[in-house]
Write a protein that holds these residues in place. Structure first.
Motif, PDB file in Angstrom:
ATOM      1  N   GLY A  62       5.629   5.521   2.712  1.00 36.24           N
ATOM      2  CA  GLY A  62       4.476   4.761   2.751  1.00 36.24           C
ATOM      3  C   GLY A  62       4.789   3.086   2.981  1.00 36.24           C
ATOM      4  N   LEU A  63       3.773   2.493   3.334  1.00 45.24           N
ATOM      5  CA  LEU A  63       4.394   1.038   3.593  1.00 45.24           C
ATOM      6  C   LEU A  63       3.187   0.059   2.815  1.00 45.24           C
ATOM      7  N   THR A  64       3.591  -0.756   1.782  1.00 47.00           N
ATOM      8  CA  THR A  64       2.846  -1.460   1.186  1.00 47.00           C
ATOM      9  C   THR A  64       1.889  -2.374   1.682  1.00 47.00           C
ATOM     10  N   PHE A 124       6.324   5.653   9.990  1.00 43.51           N
ATOM     11  CA  PHE A 124       4.903   5.679   9.470  1.00 43.51           C
ATOM     12  C   PHE A 124       3.856   5.891  10.781  1.00 43.51           C
ATOM     13  N   THR A 125       4.407   5.259  11.764  1.00 40.83           N
ATOM     14  CA  THR A 125       3.385   5.564  12.940  1.00 40.83           C
ATOM     15  C   THR A 125       3.474   6.939  13.352  1.00 40.83           C
ATOM     16  N   MET A 127       9.631  11.274  -1.676  1.00 42.37           N
ATOM     17  CA  MET A 127       8.758  10.460  -1.096  1.00 42.37           C
ATOM     18  C   MET A 127       9.174   8.779  -1.447  1.00 42.37           C
ATOM     19  N   THR A 128       8.748   7.940  -0.902  1.00 44.12           N
ATOM     20  CA  THR A 128       8.863   6.532  -1.395  1.00 44.12           C
ATOM     21  C   THR A 128       8.018   5.580  -0.569  1.00 44.12           C
ATOM     22  N   ILE A 129       8.016   4.302  -0.999  1.00 40.53           N
ATOM     23  CA  ILE A 129       7.083   3.191  -0.307  1.00 40.53           C
ATOM     24  C   ILE A 129       7.937   2.118  -0.413  1.00 40.53           C
ATOM     25  N   LEU A 130       8.051   1.476   1.109  1.00 41.86           N
ATOM     26  CA  LEU A 130       8.803   0.333   1.402  1.00 41.86           C
ATOM     27  C   LEU A 130       7.771  -1.112   1.511  1.00 41.86           C
TER      28      LEU A 130
END
Length: 499
Positions: A293-295, A437-438, A130-133
């Motif tokens: 995820g998105l910040t 994300f969508t 998993m990650t967040i951009l």
């Protein structure tokens, strides 16, 4: 005439020599590009897994949180992951000095700034990533600000009059802390660089007798700190900061475990068009991840995480806690015997540890996705308050510099465009992450709808009931009809008698 002919010949010879030199340089340059293109293509083709993961939405035994710097990952770690996983379930880690043992069965969470090359050390078949951009322009701003903030902490101490003393203090900080910011990529490169710059500018101000600065642009305060336009064009920033998310997810940072990473990085930084191959690899990596995820989409990201990742972790804990009851009983029965040897003492210690493990698992068994989100919201409020206070204290020594959203408005549009151009790979990767994300939102919504539908239709359906239940249902219906007919017939007879 003869002299003219000699001069003409000399000019012709000189021209031929120059043409040969130019041709040689061009051929060398073309050859260099061709070799680089071959190197990058070979790496890209070997890095992209042709098989599509059918179970990518399923949480495996090990969760690898690939933490891209300045995306809010620290909040996720403390306010989500630490509530889902106990300390004993975390992999032994010290970021850049990680020692991972895949045979450790209780290791279920790995959170690190290491890039995707870490997967070469993990059991791939049982690992979910998993990650967040974050918006690349905002991430560059935040990276610059955090570099200054951490470096400015050394200015708080008046006895630190040189870079050497600051380095010695940094070593003491490392010894006290289990994991220091100065040991973590990329800050182990960016903070010392910024710290040396702050010391140099402070010494220059002292020589000039300059005490106060009056300016309204914190990002262009040359007498106090490195201006943003110098920061983004420095070779260190070009190597580490720009397109950092793409290189990290592709596994090509200067902290990579891939043997060929140095050559590939060198070629991509030298020939920008080769970056497209790296971008495609990074996109494929995102496609195969459990969660992206998105910040900027904070609340939506938290909701998706709780329902996609959190729900599966909670489900795993529920299953393990039910089996843990038996283990707990066995431990309590065996605890009555007093160990009389060293080996017995070690065994007893292991049993006690197992008992606490079972109790922790049982406590987390009461956790739900709703409670997880509530705990997350409470946690981030406290964490942000602490971080804000620490930031204010760190920046006091470089006042009037003050990094805020309002201060960013003073940055010229030309500089914003330059940052965008320098991070074109990250810009494209972020757009791709928005599409993923969508899809995650749609997938979660569909699952919620299906779950509600199942709950609504949870009563026994006639057509899906076993034959014995069908027969009983028909018999009961027939008896009810006979009783109604008998009752109506009796009423009719009674009414005739009365008349």
């Amino acid at each position: 005439m003869r002299c003219f002919m000699v001069q003409l010949k000399l000019w012709l010879i000189l021209g031929l020599l120059l043409s040969v030199v130019v041709t040689t340089k061009a051929s060398v340059s073309d050859d260099g590009y061709e070799r680089c293109e071959l190197t990058v293509k070979k790496w890209a083709s070997s890095s992209i897994d042709s098989e599509v993961k059918e179970n990518k939405n399923t949480l495996h035994d090990l969760l690898f949180f690939l933490h891209v710097p300045r995306t809010g990952g620290r909040t996720y770690f403390h306010c989500f992951l630490k509530k889902l996983y106990a300390n004993f379930e975390e992999c032994p880690r010290s970021y850049d000095k990680l020692r991972f043992n895949p045979r450790k069965t209780k290791c279920h969470l790995l959170s690190t700034h290491d890039d995707y090359s870490m997967m070469s050390k993990l059991p791939k078949e049982i690992t979910s990533v998993m990650t967040i951009l974050r918006n690349p322009i905002d991430r560059v701003f935040s990276t610059y600000e955090f570099s200054v903030e951490v470096a400015a902490r050394f200015l708080v101490h008046p006895n630190l009059t040189s870079v050497a003393r600051a380095s010695r203090m940094a070593q003491r900080v490392r010894r006290k802390a289990s994991v220091s910011t100065l040991d973590i990529w990329p800050w182990k490169y960016l903070v010392p660089w910024m710290r040396e710059d702050l010391f140099a500018r402070r010494d220059t101000r002292k020589l000039r007798g300059q005490s106060q600065l009056v300016t309204n642009n914190s990002y262009d305060m040359e007498d106090m700190l490195m201006p943003l336009h110098d920061y983004i064009n420095d070779p260190i920033a070009r190597d580490i900061v720009h397109n950092g998310a793409t290189f990290q997810i592709a596994g090509l940072t200067n902290n990579s475990y891939f043997v060929e990473s140095h050559k590939v990085r060198h070629c991509v930084l030298k020939y920008q068009n080769l970056g497209e191959y790296v971008l495609e690899v990074a996109k494929k990596r995102l496609d195969d991840m459990l969660y992206v995820g998105l910040t900027e989409n904070h609340k939506e990201s938290a909701t998706i995480f709780a329902n996609v990742v959190g729900a599966q972790v909670i489900s795993q804990h529920t299953i393990s806690s039910s089996s843990g009851d038996v283990a707990s009983n066995n431990v309590s029965e065996q605890r009555t015997r007093v160990p009389d040897t060293k080996s017995d003492a070690r065994a007893q210690g292991n049993k006690t540890e197992d008992s606490s493990t079972v109790n922790d698992a049982a406590a987390r068994g009461n956790l739900t996705t709703e409670k997880l989100i509530e705990a997350y919201e409470t946690c981030i409020a406290s964490l942000r308050s602490t971080q804000a206070e620490r930031r204010v204290n760190s920046l006091k020594e470089i006042s009037p510099a003050n990094f805020t959203k309002e201060a960013r408005l003073h940055v010229p549009e030309v500089l914003i465009q330059e940052i965008t151009s320098l991070n074109r790979l990250d810009v494209e990767l972020y757009k791709y992450a928005q599409q993923i994300f969508t899809k995650q939102q749609t997938h979660m919504t569909q699952n919620d709808y299906a779950e509600r539908a199942n709950n609504t239709l949870s009563y026994p359906d006639y057509y899906t009931s076993p034959p014995s239940w069908r027969f009983m249902s028909l018999a009961m219906t027939g008896l009810a009809l006979l009783f109604i007919l008998f009752f109506v017939n009796v009423r009719r007879r009674t009414s005739k008698v009365k008349l």
